[in-house]
Design a protein around this motif. Sequence first.
Motif, mmCIF file in Angstrom:
data_model
loop_
_atom_site.group_PDB
_atom_site.id
_atom_site.type_symbol
_atom_site.label_atom_id
_atom_site.label_comp_id
_atom_site.label_asym_id
_atom_site.label_seq_id
_atom_site.Cartn_x
_atom_site.Cartn_y
_atom_site.Cartn_z
ATOM 1 N N VAL A 187 59.916 0.996 45.088
ATOM 2 C CA VAL A 187 59.139 1.049 46.340
ATOM 3 C C VAL A 187 58.367 -0.221 46.665
ATOM 4 O O VAL A 187 58.427 -0.705 47.796
ATOM 5 C CB VAL A 187 58.093 2.196 46.366
ATOM 6 C CG1 VAL A 187 58.578 3.325 47.213
ATOM 7 C CG2 VAL A 187 57.713 2.649 44.990
ATOM 8 N N PRO A 259 63.036 12.831 54.051
ATOM 9 C CA PRO A 259 61.860 13.425 53.424
ATOM 10 C C PRO A 259 60.600 13.129 54.232
ATOM 11 O O PRO A 259 60.416 12.025 54.722
ATOM 12 C CB PRO A 259 61.777 12.737 52.064
ATOM 13 C CG PRO A 259 63.029 11.981 51.881
ATOM 14 C CD PRO A 259 63.663 11.800 53.216
ATOM 15 N N ILE A 260 59.739 14.132 54.387
ATOM 16 C CA ILE A 260 58.439 13.918 55.028
ATOM 17 C C ILE A 260 57.395 13.853 53.924
ATOM 18 O O ILE A 260 57.235 14.806 53.178
ATOM 19 C CB ILE A 260 58.068 15.090 55.963
ATOM 20 C CG1 ILE A 260 59.194 15.355 56.949
ATOM 21 C CG2 ILE A 260 56.765 14.807 56.687
ATOM 22 C CD1 ILE A 260 58.961 16.615 57.766
ATOM 23 N N PRO A 261 56.706 12.735 53.808
ATOM 24 C CA PRO A 261 55.762 12.603 52.695
ATOM 25 C C PRO A 261 54.453 13.327 52.977
ATOM 26 O O PRO A 261 53.379 12.769 52.850
ATOM 27 C CB PRO A 261 55.562 11.096 52.581
ATOM 28 C CG PRO A 261 55.858 10.581 53.941
ATOM 29 C CD PRO A 261 56.791 11.526 54.620
ATOM 30 N N ASP A 262 54.546 14.557 53.381
ATOM 31 C CA ASP A 262 53.366 15.364 53.666
ATOM 32 C C ASP A 262 53.664 16.775 53.169
ATOM 33 O O ASP A 262 54.530 17.452 53.723
ATOM 34 C CB ASP A 262 53.114 15.372 55.178
ATOM 35 C CG ASP A 262 51.944 16.282 55.533
ATOM 36 O OD1 ASP A 262 50.806 15.838 55.432
ATOM 37 O OD2 ASP A 262 52.186 17.453 55.885
ATOM 38 N N PRO A 263 52.967 17.209 52.121
ATOM 39 C CA PRO A 263 53.350 18.477 51.481
ATOM 40 C C PRO A 263 53.402 19.669 52.435
ATOM 41 O O PRO A 263 54.358 20.451 52.388
ATOM 42 C CB PRO A 263 52.265 18.677 50.429
ATOM 43 C CG PRO A 263 51.746 17.320 50.138
ATOM 44 C CD PRO A 263 51.855 16.553 51.417
ATOM 45 N N ALA A 266 56.381 19.267 54.696
ATOM 46 C CA ALA A 266 57.609 19.239 53.918
ATOM 47 C C ALA A 266 58.012 20.643 53.492
ATOM 48 O O ALA A 266 59.189 20.988 53.471
ATOM 49 C CB ALA A 266 57.436 18.334 52.702
ATOM 50 N N ARG A 267 57.025 21.475 53.169
ATOM 51 C CA ARG A 267 57.353 22.835 52.727
ATOM 52 C C ARG A 267 57.915 23.684 53.862
ATOM 53 O O ARG A 267 58.738 24.557 53.650
ATOM 54 C CB ARG A 267 56.115 23.507 52.139
ATOM 55 C CG ARG A 267 55.844 23.096 50.712
ATOM 56 C CD ARG A 267 54.580 23.778 50.199
ATOM 57 N NE ARG A 267 53.843 22.865 49.357
ATOM 58 C CZ ARG A 267 52.570 22.547 49.514
ATOM 59 N NH1 ARG A 267 51.870 23.082 50.496
ATOM 60 N NH2 ARG A 267 51.982 21.707 48.702
ATOM 61 N N ASP B 216 59.756 7.435 44.294
ATOM 62 C CA ASP B 216 59.487 7.620 45.710
ATOM 63 C C ASP B 216 58.628 8.869 45.931
ATOM 64 O O ASP B 216 59.105 9.988 45.843
ATOM 65 C CB ASP B 216 60.821 7.759 46.443
ATOM 66 C CG ASP B 216 60.661 7.630 47.938
ATOM 67 O OD1 ASP B 216 59.521 7.768 48.418
ATOM 68 O OD2 ASP B 216 61.672 7.391 48.614
ATOM 69 N N GLY B 218 57.558 10.131 48.569
ATOM 70 C CA GLY B 218 57.988 10.937 49.706
ATOM 71 C C GLY B 218 58.930 12.058 49.296
ATOM 72 O O GLY B 218 58.916 13.144 49.865
ATOM 73 N N ALA B 221 57.153 15.510 47.915
ATOM 74 C CA ALA B 221 56.196 16.288 48.709
ATOM 75 C C ALA B 221 56.655 17.724 48.893
ATOM 76 O O ALA B 221 55.851 18.651 48.896
ATOM 77 C CB ALA B 221 55.968 15.623 50.053
ATOM 78 N N SER B 222 57.952 17.922 49.034
ATOM 79 C CA SER B 222 58.441 19.260 49.335
ATOM 80 C C SER B 222 58.654 20.109 48.096
ATOM 81 O O SER B 222 58.720 21.322 48.190
ATOM 82 C CB SER B 222 59.749 19.182 50.120
ATOM 83 O OG SER B 222 60.778 18.709 49.279
ATOM 84 N N CYS B 241 50.088 18.919 44.118
ATOM 85 C CA CYS B 241 50.767 18.138 45.139
ATOM 86 C C CYS B 241 49.803 17.815 46.290
ATOM 87 O O CYS B 241 49.677 16.669 46.721
ATOM 88 C CB CYS B 241 51.970 18.939 45.623
ATOM 89 S SG CYS B 241 53.106 18.041 46.646
ATOM 90 N N ASP B 242 49.092 18.824 46.759
ATOM 91 C CA ASP B 242 48.157 18.610 47.868
ATOM 92 C C ASP B 242 47.040 17.644 47.482
ATOM 93 O O ASP B 242 46.632 16.802 48.275
ATOM 94 C CB ASP B 242 47.551 19.944 48.329
ATOM 95 C CG ASP B 242 48.547 20.747 49.160
ATOM 96 O OD1 ASP B 242 49.755 20.424 49.095
ATOM 97 O OD2 ASP B 242 48.127 21.687 49.859
ATOM 98 N N PHE B 245 48.381 14.006 47.539
ATOM 99 C CA PHE B 245 48.662 13.489 48.874
ATOM 100 C C PHE B 245 47.421 13.424 49.768
ATOM 101 O O PHE B 245 47.232 12.473 50.506
ATOM 102 C CB PHE B 245 49.736 14.334 49.568
ATOM 103 C CG PHE B 245 51.131 13.920 49.215
ATOM 104 C CD1 PHE B 245 51.788 12.935 49.945
ATOM 105 C CD2 PHE B 245 51.782 14.509 48.139
ATOM 106 C CE1 PHE B 245 53.078 12.544 49.610
ATOM 107 C CE2 PHE B 245 53.070 14.126 47.801
ATOM 108 C CZ PHE B 245 53.720 13.151 48.535
#
Lengths: 319, 369
Positions: A187, A259-263, A266-267, B216, B218, B221-222, B241-242, B245
């Motif tokens: 990265v 991918p969305i880097p926001d949990p 993303a869920r 990575d 990104g 996150a999921s 995870c939360d 981020f």
Amino acid sequence: MTVNKKDVLLSLRDLEISFGEGKNKFVAVQDVNFDIYRGETFSLVGESGSGKTTIGRAVLGINPTSNGTITFNGTQINKKLSRHQEQDVSRKIQMIFQDPSASLNERATIDYIISEGLYNFNLFDSEEDRLQKVTQIIEEVGLLPEHLYRYPHEFSGGQRQRIGIARALIMQPELVVADEPISALDVSIRAQVLNLLKKFQRESNLTYLFIAHDLSVVHFISDRIAVIRNGRILELAETEELFNNPLHPYTQALLSAVPIPDPKLAREKKLLVYDPKMHDYSVDKPSFVEVKPGHFIYANAPEEEHYRQLLDKQAQGVN
Amino acid sequence: MTENILTVKDLSVGFQVRGKELKAIRNVSLELHDQEIFAIVGESGSGKSVLTKTFTGMLEQNGSITHGTIDYKGKRLSDLKKDKQWEGIRGKEIATIFQDPMTSLDPIKTIGSQIAEVIIKHQGKSKSEAKKLAIELMDRTGIPNAADRYDEYPFEYSGGMRQRIVIAIALACHPNILICDEPTTALDVTIQAQILELIKELQREYKFTTIFITHDLGVVASIADRIAVMYSGEIIEVGTCDEIFYNPRHPYTWSLLSSLPQLAQKGGDLYSIPGTPPSLYKDIEGDAFAPRNPFAMKVDFEAEPPMFQVSPTHFAKTWLLDPRAPRVEKPALIQNLHERFEQTLVKDNQLDHDVKVEENLEDEEHDRK
Ligand SMILES: Nc1ncnc2c1ncn2[C@@H]1O[C@H](COP(=O)(O)OP(=O)(O)OP(=O)(O)O)[C@@H](O)[C@H]1O
Ligand SMILES: Nc1ncnc2c1ncn2[C@@H]1O[C@H](COP(=O)(O)OP(=O)(O)OP(=O)(O)O)[C@@H](O)[C@H]1O
Ligand SMILES: [Mg+2]
Ligand SMILES: [Mg+2]
């Protein structure tokens, strides 16, 4: 960045590239049509095996084409060229490879690797001139002159990719084909290399044909994007247009996979799956049509109508 | 769900390189909760692979555990030496999936036989039973027409399908812990997303614990329940995870988040971390990240920070959390992450998506001559 839309640097028309002959013939790329403007970054995205590298290699003259034309600076280049023309083209179109380790001659010094093109094309007046050129470029890519006498294995992945970039850029190319130049990188190093590519573009109005599978990177670096699947361009538009109004279901599926880097988001995200059987092309044959200025899509008449309606509806929603 | 399946205490790992010692892991402690997805992120060389290799006794010849313990279900893994002692654990109870599926598959054996072999060995089934189970697993991991494709060879499968097979083989032993070492880095986004979904789904079904390694942020996150961030052989922050981020506390975690291309301004530069990681041959004085840290204080160059507790689940190894430290906000770029992405997402969804949302993992044939 202001791109002069009139100034077409590279133009592909009805391009077809096939491998093998007779009943073993495999058409890897077909009906490819696009222009690349001087000074822009034009990206090709699509799944593995879709034909991205094949197109890049055809532009470089490595893959022979079986149909259509490739025009560079107004001259068709996928045909027999005069010696002079050929030299000119192979200097002005350079390539940056994916794997920095595989593309550098392990037994040559960095000085030789970077100078190789200068030697091949006799692009220096004197030894002093050559050294000055090499020293300048190595500093521009963020390495030190003392690195010139070392060998590739003494460098990290990011440094090797810089060497690859220096080797391409010392030729003062007009077009650079960058095939997954950052996929093998970490990265943080990835960011350095992308910033470097952008810096050279700003300074020398370089044009990039950029190939990558990381759509978040493509979003960031590209002016325009073409989506390719199974050797065919399915959609082409300016970056923001493509990300905001993806029309082709394949493009939509592709974007849904980024991918969305926001949990939280993303869920909730739903992965869209593209099923090519959804198109009925038995009666109405598809073609590559412009549904909005600069926004092209592979569709038949009913689909085109549908896409236009979607765009209208959206335009009204905005107003 | 906070029962621990694996506990690592003060682990250090060194490699002998030409008479010098390279300290790849420095004093790492962690607790792996039963049935969680635990992500490990960090740049190249930070020790992600080496750390997890110690869980299966897979360190190269020149490497060894120099300090600390690893306990798994009442067994002290850090005491196991010979390959024989690892039997029954490595590959069976703790299995690993690597980045390149080709290195884990035998090119001259059929796909089916490679899965069946593992089932016969680890579950003691008969040949015909093993075949049945193998086809079932291929089916579960999304291989279309599994029975027909049983007798095909690896080269006849696409990259994504091969990675599914590697997962199927790993699952054939019913592992308790599945280590995924960058399993999607070489794959394109579509397949990457499918593999991530698959791991999540299978985990629910087979109830194993997953360690997911990536550089990575990104990507995780999921899927991650918790995330550990590694830097030069240390875990410098760990949390849900939360927490990682939305409330990251270590400046290195800030840098990693800031490097996400999704956050870059169009036309601007991407954030890149200045400098390089420290040499692993030397002892690190103070905070390992200090020389690259724009927020570094004097103390960061002098004393190693302890792990400070932020919440019952969140820890970070930075002096910024010391009560005496000045109050420092995380960089603007990574503030309001959720709100920012929510906005871009709304923009992306302006058009009706007329794509069917369904599980259709078929690798359709090239529809060409
Ligand atoms: N020299 C060749 N001979 C035969 N087939 C080839 C050759 N080069 C490429 N192909 C085929 O052409 C198709 C397109 O390949 P290409 O390498 O262009 O894909 P790509 O989009 O670059 O994929 P990736 O993302 O995996 O790099 C593939 O089916 C590939 O197997
Ligand atoms: N057998 C070995 N001998 C010497 N040094 C080693 C050996 N294996 C790993 N190392 C070193 O240990 C450090 C940690 O390596 P590791 O493979 O764990 O990194 P990583 O975080 O997995 O990186 P990547 O993202 O590149 O896979 C690196 O500096 C590496 O060079
Ligand atoms: Mg390619
Ligand atoms: Mg690794």
